[in-house]
Design a protein around this motif. Structure first.
Motif, PDB file in Angstrom:
ATOM      1  N   THR A  18      70.156  40.996  41.477  1.00  0.00           N
ATOM      2  CA  THR A  18      70.351  39.858  42.377  1.00  0.00           C
ATOM      3  C   THR A  18      69.499  38.672  41.939  1.00  0.00           C
ATOM      4  OG1 THR A  18      68.555  40.535  43.821  1.00  0.00           O
ATOM      5  CG2 THR A  18      70.773  41.407  44.325  1.00  0.00           C
ATOM      6  N   ALA A  19      69.777  37.515  42.509  1.00  0.00           N
ATOM      7  CA  ALA A  19      68.965  36.327  42.247  1.00  0.00           C
ATOM      8  C   ALA A  19      67.537  36.548  42.740  1.00  0.00           C
ATOM      9  CB  ALA A  19      69.590  35.112  42.911  1.00  0.00           C
ATOM     10  N   ALA A  20      67.395  37.238  43.858  1.00  0.00           N
ATOM     11  CA  ALA A  20      66.054  37.522  44.391  1.00  0.00           C
ATOM     12  C   ALA A  20      65.254  38.365  43.399  1.00  0.00           C
ATOM     13  CB  ALA A  20      66.167  38.238  45.733  1.00  0.00           C
ATOM     14  N   HIS A  21      65.920  39.319  42.743  1.00  0.00           N
ATOM     15  CA  HIS A  21      65.236  40.142  41.753  1.00  0.00           C
ATOM     16  C   HIS A  21      64.823  39.296  40.546  1.00  0.00           C
ATOM     17  CE1 HIS A  21      64.057  43.735  39.582  1.00  0.00           C
ATOM     18  NE2 HIS A  21      64.785  43.317  38.547  1.00  0.00           N
ATOM     19  N   LEU A  22      65.715  38.416  40.081  1.00  0.00           N
ATOM     20  CA  LEU A  22      65.370  37.545  38.960  1.00  0.00           C
ATOM     21  C   LEU A  22      64.164  36.672  39.296  1.00  0.00           C
ATOM     22  CD1 LEU A  22      68.827  36.279  37.615  1.00  0.00           C
ATOM     23  CD2 LEU A  22      67.272  37.912  36.539  1.00  0.00           C
ATOM     24  N   ALA A  23      64.147  36.132  40.506  1.00  0.00           N
ATOM     25  CA  ALA A  23      63.021  35.304  40.919  1.00  0.00           C
ATOM     26  C   ALA A  23      61.735  36.124  41.008  1.00  0.00           C
ATOM     27  CB  ALA A  23      63.326  34.635  42.253  1.00  0.00           C
ATOM     28  N   ALA A  24      61.849  37.336  41.520  1.00  0.00           N
ATOM     29  CA  ALA A  24      60.660  38.181  41.695  1.00  0.00           C
ATOM     30  C   ALA A  24      60.055  38.595  40.359  1.00  0.00           C
ATOM     31  CB  ALA A  24      61.014  39.422  42.508  1.00  0.00           C
TER      32      ALA A  24
END
Length: 110
Positions: A18-24
């Motif tokens: 997910t985008a959240a994982h990429l950001a994290a």
């Protein structure tokens, strides 16, 4: 001697995140990640599906973007421009190597 066990993930084009994982994993803000998505450096697998899913290979791209941002104290636009230029340089080097191989088939490309 201390033994450390860690998990490893194969960053191929088969897996998604997910985008959240990429950001994290990268340390980028959602706005910075959005900028990379908007200019096409990080593309969702299917832009019509919510939530957006991205290929695991984009993890390398977003980490490189964060390093550029931090190392050169770039804003979002500067980070995106630097990453775009580095990608273009890579493409041109591959193209140049292929052209050299066509001109000199007996010599190995470097």
């Amino acid at each position: 001697m201390k033994l450390t066990i860690s998990d490893a993930v194969w960053l191929d084009d088969d897996g998604t995140c997910t985008a959240a994982h990429l950001a994290a994993v990268s340390g980028l803000s959602s706005d910075e990640l959005g900028e990379l998505i908007d200019i096409g450096l990080v593309n969702p697998v299917d832009p019509d599906v919510t939530p957006l899913a991205f290929r695991l290979s984009h993890i390398v791209t977003v980490i490189e973007a964060r390093r550029l941002r931090d190392d050169f104290e770039l804003d979002r636009n500067g980070m995106a421009l630097a990453l775009t230029l580095l990608r273009r340089i890579d493409e041109l080097q591959v193209e140049l190597g292929a052209l050299r191989a066509l001109q000199n088939p007996a010599q190995p490309a470097t």
